[in-house]
Scaffold this motif. Structure first.
Motif, PDB file in Angstrom:
ATOM      1  N   THR A   5      14.210  17.925  13.964  1.00 49.20           N
ATOM      2  CA  THR A   5      14.031  16.502  14.277  1.00 49.20           C
ATOM      3  C   THR A   5      13.719  16.053  15.762  1.00 49.20           C
ATOM      4  N   ALA A   6      14.511  16.647  16.570  1.00 46.85           N
ATOM      5  CA  ALA A   6      14.554  16.355  17.999  1.00 46.85           C
ATOM      6  C   ALA A   6      13.080  17.071  18.512  1.00 46.85           C
ATOM      7  N   GLU A   7      12.567  18.052  18.036  1.00 44.87           N
ATOM      8  CA  GLU A   7      11.447  18.446  18.618  1.00 44.87           C
ATOM      9  C   GLU A   7      10.239  17.571  17.970  1.00 44.87           C
ATOM     10  N   PHE A  57      17.219   8.470  13.124  1.00 44.64           N
ATOM     11  CA  PHE A  57      16.697   9.768  12.334  1.00 44.64           C
ATOM     12  C   PHE A  57      17.821  10.428  11.545  1.00 44.64           C
ATOM     13  N   TYR A  58      17.574  10.625  10.237  1.00 44.45           N
ATOM     14  CA  TYR A  58      18.283  11.618   9.261  1.00 44.45           C
ATOM     15  C   TYR A  58      17.932  13.128   9.351  1.00 44.45           C
ATOM     16  N   THR A  59      18.685  13.816   9.825  1.00 46.16           N
ATOM     17  CA  THR A  59      18.211  15.112  10.246  1.00 46.16           C
ATOM     18  C   THR A  59      18.302  15.970   9.041  1.00 46.16           C
ATOM     19  N   PRO A 102      11.526  15.679   9.798  1.00 50.05           N
ATOM     20  CA  PRO A 102      10.768  16.659   9.295  1.00 50.05           C
ATOM     21  C   PRO A 102      11.818  17.835   8.217  1.00 50.05           C
ATOM     22  N   ALA A 103      11.271  17.962   7.144  1.00 53.17           N
ATOM     23  CA  ALA A 103      12.257  18.645   6.152  1.00 53.17           C
ATOM     24  C   ALA A 103      11.525  19.208   5.004  1.00 53.17           C
ATOM     25  N   GLY A 104      12.050  20.167   4.248  1.00 53.45           N
ATOM     26  CA  GLY A 104      11.223  20.531   2.878  1.00 53.45           C
ATOM     27  C   GLY A 104      11.296  19.466   1.943  1.00 53.45           C
TER      28      GLY A 104
END
Length: 268
Positions: free
Chosen positions: A256-258, A247-249, A185-187
């Motif tokens: 990402t972990a959460e 996963f690309y963080t 998850p990211a902007g």
């Protein structure tokens, strides 16, 4: 993670499962000490470092051996990710990751598993024929050397080309385990910037399918729909072999972990 992400690793360490593989990048603006310190931090917190080896950034065989030796000294050389790297012209004797694999040096420094790159949507600077030949050659070379291997792919927003690519990998007789690159998850703006940089498809239809709109760039997006859809496709195609996620963080290690923890074990 990069060499600069050690503070982010410390912040996220309590929500990342023990034994998780964490890749450590090989960037041009970071040095040996930073890469080794990052791998050491991964080890110290109970995770498995996967240091990158950027073939075209290596200026000499001596530099490669210095790097592998330093990794071996701290116990971080078992798993590596061999990739070509960004420079248009190699800085030393290694034109691509296959040259590093064929050097015979990896085993000498304790490497047991090598991740290699896969590109479900192609590469902006490399033809499809060259990409397929390289993947086949690397898988074959690693098998001949008795090294374990994993195909780790570029991230994607669209499950359709990913599934088509997985099918072709298997049709070509490559049974290597695959980890599909998945953006954490990211902007939305940040995700689109990375997509443009790496040649990842992100037109209006693709991102709508993924779960966000190009008309609203202020929010964040996670891979819930992508992972769910890909899982369903794999279930319908049992010949796909071993396929997992990488996963690309882009939004940070902790976010990402959460997300991953909540996706597997949703909160009531």
């Amino acid at each position: 993670m990069t060499g600069k992400d050690v503070p982010g690793l410390l912040e996220a360490s309590d929500v990342i499962p023990a034994g998780t593989k964490i890749n450590v990048t090989f960037l041009g603006n970071e040095d040996l000490a930073m890469r080794i310190a990052a791998s050491q931090a991964v080890l110290d917190h109970g995770f498995v470092p996967v240091p990158h080896i950027s073939a075209r950034r290596l200026s000499s065989q001596a530099q490669l051996e210095e790097y592998l030796g330093a990794l071996q000294q701290i116990g971080a050389s078992k798993h590596v990710f061999a990739v070509g790297g960004d420079p248009a012209t190699p800085e030393g004797p290694y034109e691509d990751s296959l040259a590093v694999i064929r050097s015979g040096l990896l085993q000498q420094y304790g490497v047991r598993e090598v991740s290699i790159a896969g590109y479900p949507e192609g590469h902006p600077d490399i033809s499809a024929d060259v990409l397929w030949a390289a993947l086949e050659d690397k898988a074959k070379a690693l098998a001949e050397q008795g090294l374990e291997s994993t195909i780790l792919t570029q991230f994607a927003f669209d499950t359709t080309p990913v599934m088509q690519w997985i099918t072709e990998v298997r049709e070509r007789g490559i049974q290597t385990p695959i980890r599909i690159g998945t953006p954490g998850p990211a902007g939305i703006k940040r995700l689109l910037n990375f997509a443009r940089r790496f040649g990842v498809g992100a037109n209006t239809m693709i991102v709508k399918k993924y779960g966000f709109s190009l008309t609203n760039l202020m929010g964040t997006a996670g891979p819930d729909r992508f992972v769910t859809d890909l899982s369903g496709m794999l279930a319908d195609q049992p010949g796909s072999g071993e396929v997992k996620l990488h996963f690309y963080t882009f939004g940070g290690l902790r976010a990402t972990a959460e997300w991953a923890g909540n996706f597997v074990n949703p909160k009531a």
